[in-house]
Design a protein around this motif. Structure first.
Motif, PDB file in Angstrom:
ATOM      1  N   GLY A  69      45.096  38.394  36.427  1.00 31.80           N
ATOM      2  CA  GLY A  69      44.039  38.869  36.613  1.00 31.80           C
ATOM      3  C   GLY A  69      44.166  39.991  35.077  1.00 31.80           C
ATOM      4  N   ILE A  70      45.254  40.130  34.645  1.00 35.51           N
ATOM      5  CA  ILE A  70      45.102  40.402  32.932  1.00 35.51           C
ATOM      6  C   ILE A  70      44.882  39.658  32.675  1.00 35.51           C
ATOM      7  N   GLY A 111      47.490  41.596  42.943  1.00 35.36           N
ATOM      8  CA  GLY A 111      49.169  41.841  42.565  1.00 35.36           C
ATOM      9  C   GLY A 111      49.598  43.619  42.909  1.00 35.36           C
ATOM     10  N   VAL A 112      48.433  44.170  42.335  1.00 30.12           N
ATOM     11  CA  VAL A 112      49.964  45.509  42.581  1.00 30.12           C
ATOM     12  C   VAL A 112      50.186  45.891  43.799  1.00 30.12           C
ATOM     13  N   ILE A 136      44.351  41.526  39.650  1.00 34.48           N
ATOM     14  CA  ILE A 136      45.480  42.649  39.604  1.00 34.48           C
ATOM     15  C   ILE A 136      45.203  43.976  40.840  1.00 34.48           C
ATOM     16  N   GLY A 184      38.321  39.965  37.633  1.00 33.29           N
ATOM     17  CA  GLY A 184      39.364  40.130  36.983  1.00 33.29           C
ATOM     18  C   GLY A 184      40.513  41.234  37.235  1.00 33.29           C
ATOM     19  N   LEU A 185      39.327  42.666  38.093  1.00 34.60           N
ATOM     20  CA  LEU A 185      40.339  43.864  38.484  1.00 34.60           C
ATOM     21  C   LEU A 185      40.531  43.569  39.948  1.00 34.60           C
ATOM     22  N   LEU A 230      48.935  39.464  39.345  1.00 30.44           N
ATOM     23  CA  LEU A 230      48.737  40.541  38.183  1.00 30.44           C
ATOM     24  C   LEU A 230      48.401  39.529  36.753  1.00 30.44           C
ATOM     25  N   MET A 251      41.185  39.715  32.311  1.00 31.90           N
ATOM     26  CA  MET A 251      40.397  41.185  32.382  1.00 31.90           C
ATOM     27  C   MET A 251      40.525  41.487  30.014  1.00 31.90           C
TER      28      MET A 251
END
Length: 185
Positions: free
Chosen positions: A177-178, A84-85, A81, A77-78, A174, A181
């Protein structure tokens, strides 16, 4: 049955997000005077790389999942993220990208560069035990179609959509991923 349809929809959305960089770079490359046969070839090669890279990532992800369990899921998941960022950030930067010619080694480098993020997503999907064939078909087909669309559209327009499409792809990754998480929070 609805679970399979849901998984296909999720994978197609992820594949579309991953193909956004191929689409946006294809927009720029489409400004070259490319014949339709070359556009076809470029799309197929990008599609192949979008199959090979997530396959390698899924293989590594399954290994990590077996070894590290829940920690591997958290890391997956991290990774989404971070990816995506990074995609959103790179779309906002104002530097001029170096132009890679879509022939020979330049084409292979281009295909590798736009499919690197597929490795990370494949890693995450391997950790979660996604259906390998389904992932690879979705990613390969979507990347091929988006590359063709970018190249063909690039012949018609001046790249006004490029940065926005990459930012949209980053936002989708992103969000996934969120979501992954959130299970741990």
């Amino acid at each position: 049955m609805s679970e399979v349809v849901g998984e296909i929809m999720t994978l197609m959305l992820m594949a579309a997000a991953l193909g956004m960089d191929a689409f946006s770079v294809g927009l720029g490359m489409g400004m070259y005077k490319l014949r339709l046969r070359k556009i076809f070839e470029i799309g197929i090669i990008i599609g192949i790389f979008h199959v090979l890279m997530p396959l390698a990532g899924m293989t590594a992800g399954r290994f990590l999942s077996e070894q590290f369990g829940a920690l591997a899921s958290f890391i997956g998941g991290l990774l989404l993220i971070i990816l995506g960022v990074q995609m959103i950030w790179s779309s906002l930067k104002d530097d001029d990208e170096k132009v890679i010619t879509p022939v020979g080694l330049g084409l292979l480098f281009f295909a590798l560069s736009v499919s690197m993020d597929s490795f990370s997503v494949g890693l995450t999907l391997g950790i979660y035990g996604a259906k390998t064939v389904l992932v690879l078909v979705c990613f390969g087909v979507m990347a091929t179609l988006q590359t063709w669309a970018g190249l063909l559209l690039g012949k018609k327009v001046r790249g006004w959509l490029g940065a926005y499409s990459e930012a949209l792809g980053g936002a989708i990754l992103l969000a996934f991923g969120i979501k992954l998480m959130a299970v741990f929070l």
